[in-house]
Design a protein around this motif. Structure first.
Motif, PDB file in Angstrom:
ATOM      1  N   GLU A 182       1.177   2.843  13.544  1.00 27.66           N
ATOM      2  CA  GLU A 182       1.019   3.748  12.408  1.00 27.66           C
ATOM      3  C   GLU A 182       2.364   4.281  11.922  1.00 27.66           C
ATOM      4  OE1 GLU A 182      -1.945   5.002  10.963  1.00 27.66           O
ATOM      5  OE2 GLU A 182      -3.164   3.575  12.098  1.00 27.66           O
ATOM      6  N   GLN A 183       3.359   4.293  12.800  1.00 26.61           N
ATOM      7  CA  GLN A 183       4.664   4.847  12.442  1.00 26.61           C
ATOM      8  C   GLN A 183       5.689   3.798  12.017  1.00 26.61           C
ATOM      9  OE1 GLN A 183       4.715   8.074  12.054  1.00 26.61           O
ATOM     10  NE2 GLN A 183       2.584   7.979  12.797  1.00 26.61           N
TER      11      GLN A 183
ATOM     12  N   SER B  27       5.800   5.435   6.210  1.00 28.27           N
ATOM     13  CA  SER B  27       5.214   4.840   7.406  1.00 28.27           C
ATOM     14  C   SER B  27       3.962   4.057   7.034  1.00 28.27           C
ATOM     15  CB  SER B  27       4.855   5.924   8.421  1.00 28.27           C
ATOM     16  OG  SER B  27       3.801   6.736   7.918  1.00 28.27           O
TER      17      SER B  27
ATOM     18  N   ASN C 174       1.166   4.588   8.269  1.00 26.47           N
ATOM     19  CA  ASN C 174       0.121   5.600   8.136  1.00 26.47           C
ATOM     20  C   ASN C 174       0.067   6.164   6.715  1.00 26.47           C
ATOM     21  OD1 ASN C 174      -1.920   7.448   9.231  1.00 26.47           O
ATOM     22  ND2 ASN C 174      -0.384   9.020   8.866  1.00 26.47           N
ATOM     23  N   SER C 175       1.223   6.443   6.124  1.00 25.76           N
ATOM     24  CA  SER C 175       1.239   6.945   4.747  1.00 25.76           C
ATOM     25  C   SER C 175       0.808   5.849   3.769  1.00 25.76           C
ATOM     26  CB  SER C 175       2.623   7.475   4.377  1.00 25.76           C
ATOM     27  OG  SER C 175       3.606   6.464   4.465  1.00 25.76           O
TER      28      SER C 175
ATOM     29  N   LYS D  45      -1.486   3.602   4.432  1.00 29.25           N
ATOM     30  CA  LYS D  45      -2.948   3.605   4.522  1.00 29.25           C
ATOM     31  C   LYS D  45      -3.549   4.686   3.632  1.00 29.25           C
ATOM     32  CE  LYS D  45      -4.817   3.225   8.588  1.00 29.25           C
ATOM     33  NZ  LYS D  45      -5.098   3.412  10.032  1.00 29.25           N
ATOM     34  N   LYS D  46      -2.941   5.864   3.654  1.00 30.10           N
ATOM     35  CA  LYS D  46      -3.459   6.956   2.837  1.00 30.10           C
ATOM     36  C   LYS D  46      -3.343   6.630   1.347  1.00 30.10           C
ATOM     37  CE  LYS D  46      -2.445  10.552   6.249  1.00 30.10           C
ATOM     38  NZ  LYS D  46      -1.619  11.748   6.570  1.00 30.10           N
TER      39      LYS D  46
ATOM     40  N   SER E 198      -8.420  -2.171   9.770  1.00 30.88           N
ATOM     41  CA  SER E 198      -8.576  -0.738   9.538  1.00 30.88           C
ATOM     42  C   SER E 198      -9.510  -0.490   8.356  1.00 30.88           C
ATOM     43  CB  SER E 198      -7.212  -0.095   9.264  1.00 30.88           C
ATOM     44  OG  SER E 198      -6.761  -0.405   7.957  1.00 30.88           O
TER      45      SER E 198
END
Length: 306
Positions: free
Chosen positions: A121-122, A142, A144-145, A147-148, A179
């Motif tokens: 995620e990072q 990242s 993770n960002s 994905k958002k 995911s």
């Protein structure tokens, strides 16, 4: 390090590259002067019915590191300089001209070309976009960002299935396929004229098995399992058609990796459980033909005046 185009390869082994011809070689060579063939990733809002085209467009590239330690460095300025000095910058500028006409916001996504197994995620990704002073700027984010952002532009969580992808165009796409923020699909080919007007949306459909290509046309795969793919493309086509105020065809180019055959179909209408075909070229034998000669035949079938 160096920036490269995305490449279809096995998610388990990114060195296992998917083989086959590049259908863009059968289109681009015979386009009129000033016309272009573009490719990019785009979003639809799946909360709308039918799906509504979002305004975000991504030009995706990957960065390959010669040494693993390179990724840990602060390399944003080097990446931006490398991008600006490459053909990718020209591609970005040309695509941006089209995006401006059709109210799209463009970003260049630079994804790390690393084994899928080491992505977390990072893991960093980089985004290049136009700044307020009209220059290009770069930011580090990242996974993770990312994905958002995907969920935001898609209207919520989005999945490709329960097992993820076997093949993907990048390690990040492979990682995200497991995911609820699957990487957005792309427009394989968008034909744009010298006034930046979209004239045609094209989907490439590769046929790899021994069965006849005729048995594997769109009606076999729509609405299941490829319904979402074609609904996305239809949303894109309809957006262009509304802006153009003129017909903007959606065409499928089928090609076989086992025999020298291609076929073109223009979609007339996507129904709930079937597809109406407006035109069908039938099988075209390309055995021994140069790509330029194939291109002339394809462009003529598309109705583009050379």
């Amino acid at each position: 390090m160096f920036i490269t185009p995305l490449q279809q390869a096995s998610c388990a082994d990114r060195n296992s590259v998917s083989c086959g011809p590049d259908p863009s070689d059968w289109i681009a060579p015979s386009l009129p002067v000033g016309w272009r063939l573009l490719s990019f990733h785009f979003f639809v809002d799946w909360m709308q019915s039918p799906p509504h085209l979002a305004n975000r467009v991504w030009l995706a590239r990957q960065v390959r590191f010669e040494h693993e330690s390179e990724m840990a460095k602060e390399l944003e300025s080097n990446l931006l300089n490398m991008f600006n000095q490459s053909d990718d910058r020209n591609c970005f500028d040309g695509l941006e001209d089209v995006c401006r006409k059709y109210s799209h916001d463009l970003s260049a996504m630079i994804l790390p070309d690393i084994p899928v197994s080491v992505i977390t995620e990072q893991t960093p990704i980089w985004v290049i976009r136009r700044t307020e002073n009209a220059d290009l700027g770069i930011g580090k984010y990242s996974v993770n960002s990312l994905k958002k952002a995907i969920q935001f532009h898609s209207g919520g969580p989005v999945k490709v299935g329960t097992k993820g992808l076997t093949y993907g165009t990048s390690a990040v796409e492979c990682f995200l396929s497991g995911s609820d923020a699957a990487f957005p699909g792309d427009a394989d080919g968008v034909v744009v004229d010298d006034q930046n007007q979209v004239r045609c949306v094209i989907e490439y459909k590769k046929h790899t098995i021994g069965d006849a290509l005729d048995n594997h046309l769109i009606n076999r795969y729509y609405p299941s399992p490829d319904g979402r793919k074609y609904k996305r493309l239809e949303a894109l086509r309809l957006h262009y058609e509304r802006v153009n105020q003129s017909p903007t065809p959606l065409v499928i180019v089928y090609f076989s990796t086992r025999e020298p055959v291609i076929r073109l179909q223009e979609i007339d209408r996507l129904n709930d459980d079937s597809v109406d075909i407006r035109r069908d070229s039938g099988n075209i034998n390309i055995d021994g033909k140069h790509s330029n000669d194939i291109s002339k035949q394809v462009i003529q079938w598309l109705g583009i005046q050379i």
